[in-house]
Write a protein that holds these residues in place. Sequence first.
Motif, short mmCIF file in Angstrom:
data_model
loop_
_atom_site.label_atom_id
_atom_site.label_comp_id
_atom_site.label_asym_id
_atom_site.label_seq_id
_atom_site.Cartn_x
_atom_site.Cartn_y
_atom_site.Cartn_z
N SER A 16 1.77 4.88 6.14
CA SER A 16 0.70 4.05 5.56
C SER A 16 1.17 3.30 4.33
O SER A 16 0.61 2.28 3.98
CB SER A 16 -0.49 4.94 5.17
OG SER A 16 -1.05 5.53 6.29
N SER A 17 2.20 3.84 3.67
CA SER A 17 2.66 3.26 2.40
C SER A 17 3.67 2.14 2.55
O SER A 17 3.85 1.34 1.65
CB SER A 17 3.29 4.36 1.53
OG SER A 17 2.38 5.37 1.30
N ILE A 18 4.35 2.08 3.69
CA ILE A 18 5.39 1.07 3.90
C ILE A 18 4.79 -0.12 4.64
O ILE A 18 4.12 0.04 5.64
CB ILE A 18 6.56 1.66 4.70
CG1 ILE A 18 7.19 2.81 3.92
CG2 ILE A 18 7.59 0.59 5.03
CD1 ILE A 18 8.29 3.52 4.67
N TYR B 51 5.83 4.37 -5.23
CA TYR B 51 5.43 4.42 -6.64
C TYR B 51 4.65 3.20 -7.11
O TYR B 51 4.49 2.99 -8.30
CB TYR B 51 6.64 4.67 -7.53
CG TYR B 51 7.17 6.06 -7.36
CD1 TYR B 51 6.42 7.15 -7.80
CD2 TYR B 51 8.37 6.32 -6.74
CE1 TYR B 51 6.87 8.45 -7.63
CE2 TYR B 51 8.84 7.60 -6.56
CZ TYR B 51 8.07 8.67 -7.02
OH TYR B 51 8.52 9.95 -6.83
N THR B 52 4.13 2.41 -6.23
CA THR B 52 3.28 1.29 -6.63
C THR B 52 1.83 1.76 -6.73
O THR B 52 1.43 2.72 -6.08
CB THR B 52 3.40 0.12 -5.62
OG1 THR B 52 2.56 -0.93 -6.06
CG2 THR B 52 2.98 0.53 -4.23
N ARG C 93 -1.44 8.25 -5.03
CA ARG C 93 -0.51 8.58 -3.95
C ARG C 93 0.42 9.72 -4.33
O ARG C 93 0.82 10.52 -3.48
CB ARG C 93 0.30 7.33 -3.60
CG ARG C 93 1.16 7.44 -2.38
CD ARG C 93 1.86 6.12 -2.08
NE ARG C 93 0.93 5.07 -1.72
CZ ARG C 93 0.64 4.02 -2.49
NH1 ARG C 93 1.22 3.86 -3.66
NH2 ARG C 93 -0.22 3.11 -2.09
N THR C 94 0.80 9.84 -5.60
CA THR C 94 1.74 10.88 -6.01
C THR C 94 1.08 12.25 -6.14
O THR C 94 1.77 13.26 -6.25
CB THR C 94 2.41 10.51 -7.35
OG1 THR C 94 1.42 10.38 -8.36
CG2 THR C 94 3.19 9.21 -7.22
N ASP C 95 -0.24 12.33 -6.11
CA ASP C 95 -0.96 13.60 -6.19
C ASP C 95 -1.21 14.12 -4.77
O ASP C 95 -2.32 14.07 -4.25
CB ASP C 95 -2.27 13.40 -6.95
CG ASP C 95 -3.05 14.68 -7.14
OD1 ASP C 95 -2.50 15.76 -6.87
OD2 ASP C 95 -4.22 14.59 -7.54
N TYR C 96 -0.14 14.63 -4.15
CA TYR C 96 -0.21 14.98 -2.73
C TYR C 96 -1.22 16.08 -2.42
O TYR C 96 -1.76 16.13 -1.32
CB TYR C 96 1.17 15.36 -2.20
CG TYR C 96 1.73 16.63 -2.80
CD1 TYR C 96 1.46 17.86 -2.23
CD2 TYR C 96 2.52 16.59 -3.94
CE1 TYR C 96 1.96 19.02 -2.78
CE2 TYR C 96 3.02 17.74 -4.50
CZ TYR C 96 2.73 18.96 -3.92
OH TYR C 96 3.22 20.10 -4.48
#
Length: 95
Positions: free
Chosen positions: A17-19, A38-39, A65-68
């Motif tokens: 989903s992020s790419i 990291y955006t 996104r970084t808070d998995y």
Amino acid sequence: MVGFGANFPKRIYHRGSSIPSKASQAFGCDNGFQSFFYTSNPNPNTLTGAIVGGPNQNDGFSDDRTDYSHSEPAPYINAAIVGPLAYLAGSYSSG
């Protein structure tokens, strides 16, 4: 649940989903995943129907996104809904 409602999670911890789509942007293996991960932009691909970890102990959801632990659509989170939905689908009669 991703993709439903006006305020659904838009920055989920999910590589696909992020790419961005290869058709919309050219990038090679050397670029890596980091610039997309990291955006603070929303994910370019919506994983509709995925259930993420959810709010924290104070009922807050940062959509980070970084808070998995709160933003990852893990199998153990989504599996709990599959059984009830399968039951409902199997018991539904169109006639």
